[in-house]
Write an enzyme that holds these catalytic residues in place. Structure first.
Site, PDB file in Angstrom:
ATOM      1  N   ASP A 276     -31.365 -53.501  85.821  1.00  0.00           N
ATOM      2  CA  ASP A 276     -30.923 -53.261  87.188  1.00  0.00           C
ATOM      3  C   ASP A 276     -29.703 -52.365  87.210  1.00  0.00           C
ATOM      4  O   ASP A 276     -29.484 -51.629  88.169  1.00  0.00           O
ATOM      5  CB  ASP A 276     -30.645 -54.599  87.882  1.00  0.00           C
TER       6      ASP A 276
HETATM    7  C1  LIG Z   1     -38.189 -51.624  86.778  1.00  0.00           C
HETATM    8  S1  LIG Z   1     -37.567 -53.058  87.446  1.00  0.00           S
HETATM    9  C2  LIG Z   1     -36.125 -53.396  86.485  1.00  0.00           C
HETATM   10  C3  LIG Z   1     -35.364 -54.602  87.017  1.00  0.00           C
HETATM   11  O1  LIG Z   1     -35.145 -54.464  88.396  1.00  0.00           O
HETATM   12  C4  LIG Z   1     -36.152 -55.903  86.784  1.00  0.00           C
HETATM   13  O2  LIG Z   1     -36.178 -56.158  85.401  1.00  0.00           O
HETATM   14  C5  LIG Z   1     -35.456 -57.018  87.518  1.00  0.00           C
HETATM   15  O3  LIG Z   1     -34.493 -57.575  87.048  1.00  0.00           O
HETATM   16  C6  LIG Z   1     -35.974 -57.323  88.882  1.00  0.00           C
HETATM   17  O4  LIG Z   1     -35.188 -58.295  89.547  1.00  0.00           O
HETATM   18  P1  LIG Z   1     -35.594 -58.678  91.064  1.00  0.00           P
HETATM   19  O5  LIG Z   1     -34.614 -59.769  91.410  1.00  0.00           O
HETATM   20  O6  LIG Z   1     -37.038 -59.135  91.017  1.00  0.00           O
HETATM   21  O7  LIG Z   1     -35.396 -57.439  91.898  1.00  0.00           O
END
Ligand SMILES: CSC[C@@H](O)[C@@H](O)C(=O)COP(=O)(O)O
Length: 410
Positions: A276
């Site tokens: 993220d």
């Molecule tokens: C290509 S998506 C990469 C990250 O966003 C993913 O690993 C993640 O942590 C998603 O978290 P989320 O809370 O579902 O948005």
């Protein structure tokens, strides 16, 4: 534009029609939710009807595109519209704090438009609306091409760098989603992934799961993917498993608590996760549970790979200590409220509805961070669309500013 597919999280028909797949209802229901403006955009992101760092940024920007195209007569000049866009993007930034892609896209849009108006002071409102549309469409196309590049580079790196599995390994756990592999035929390549980083988190293909897709293209049924459930939202059991079964990639679902036992019992070529926000030193914020996978990988000497487009790398954030970690509501952890119930019992139907979605004792306190930080020293490689970035074992951190200068030629 990528052709529509069952796994398409984002469906945009320029200039004014945007829908997202409601990921709170997958895999049991494929419901499209209309996004008619920035309020809808903020709501579907905050509620996690659409999620995943790249997808969050894309939906935020496209919600602004449909918003300003709805009634462009609201603004007399392009400068008035730019004021609205500035306020709207700051509002969209309040939806979720951790994924940097959102902030990278909104800042880049504001800077691009301000520069455009400076160079073209007579730009009309409709011409500025068109520039925003082009910006959003370019994000969709770039994310898909970035992911396919990350997939190819990551698949090659695993085959060249990750330890080849010993043939005497135990066979895979029986896999129901494709022709059951005969128990005596263990996979040649095995990877473990966490959360959902596929087509449902991006404009298509995916990052870490994009590497699995590319590896499957290259080695076929010799690949076996293990995915974790990823409590409490269950991105793994509800979304990643859905994508792997859809693509007929040999795969096995495990609970988050099984990861160490898996690495202890079956040689694993790599753990591959998304991001993220990657800080300038390589510390990485990703779904809660990622850090402990990195610790387990280190203990078992398994390469730990982060797959991230440069839109997820934040050179303005020095280290993981500086990354804001989102805390989600308690009821997302202690109930299945708001999303499909992972363990609906067919028994005890006489119980009240709340009891059937409650996953913990009423009154217990909770801690529900949505992300954690994996320190750079536990990361073997960062796979970007411009190249795979590594460091020597003696280095505790990455120099991503230097990597950026080298890879982008700046
Ligand atoms: C290509 S998506 C990469 C990250 O966003 C993913 O690993 C993640 O942590 C998603 O978290 P989320 O809370 O579902 O948005």
């Amino acid at each position: 534009m990528p052709k529509p597919s069952a796994l398409q999280a984002i469906r945009f028909e320029p200039p004014g029609t945007l829908t997202v797949l409601d990921q709170l209802l997958l895999p049991y229901d494929e419901t499209l939710v209309p996004v008619t403006g920035i309020d809808d955009g903020h709501r579907v992101i905050k509620a996690m009807q659409v999620r995943g760092a790249p997808a969050i940024a894309i939906v935020a920007i496209l919600s602004l595109v449909v918003d300003i195209h709805a009634r462009p007569e609201r603004w007399a000049t392009a400068s008035e519209l730019l004021v609205y866009i500035t306020e709207a993007t700051h509002y969209l930034e309040t939806s979720r704090p951790t994924a940097v892609n959102l902030f990278e896209a909104t800042k880049r849009l504001r800077d691009t438009l301000a520069s455009t108006i400076h160079v073209h002071p007579n730009l009309s409102v409709s011409e500025l609306c068109q520039r925003v549309l082009e910006f959003g469409e370019a994000m969709l196309a770039r994310d898909l091409s970035d992911n396919q590049r990350i997939g190819a580079l990551g698949a090659t790196w695993i085959q060249e760098q990750a330890p080849h599995r010993a043939p005497e390994c135990k066979p895979e756990v029986p896999n129901a989603s494709v022709q059951p592999r005969s128990p005596s035929t263990p996979a040649t390549w095995r990877i473990l992934t966490h959360c959902n980083t596929g087509a449902l988190a991006t404009a298509g293909w995916g990052t870490a799961l994009g590497i699995a897709r590319s590896l499957f293209q290259q080695v076929g049924e010799q690949l076996h993917v293990y995915c974790t459930e990823t409590r409490p939202y269950m991105q793994g059991s509800r979304l990643t498993a859905y994508e792997l079964v859809h693509d007929k990639i040999p795969a096995t679902l495990i609970t988050d608590s099984m990861a160490a036992a898996l690495l202890a019992s079956r040689t694993t070529n790599a753990i591959v996760v998304g991001a993220d926000r990657v800080a300038a030193n390589g510390d990485t914020a990703n779904k809660i549970g990622t850090y402990q996978l990195a610790v387990v990988a280190h203990h078992h000497n398994v390469p730990f790979m982060v797959a991230a487009p440069w839109t997820s790398i934040d050179l303005t954030t020095p280290s993981g200590a500086d990354i804001p970690i989102e805390e989600r509501p308690s009821d997302e952890m202690v109930t299945a409220k708001g999303r499909v119930v992972p363990h609906t019992s067919s028994l005890h139907t006489e119980l009240p509805a709340d009891a059937r979605v409650r996953l913990a004792a009423p009154g217990i306190a909770t801690w529900n961070p949505a992300f954690d930080i994996t320190p750079a020293h536990l990361i073997s490689a960062i796979v970007t669309e411009r190249g795979v970035i590594t460091k020597s074992d003696s280095q505790a951190t990455f120099d991503l500013a230097g990597s950026h200068a080298r890879l982008f030629g700046v």
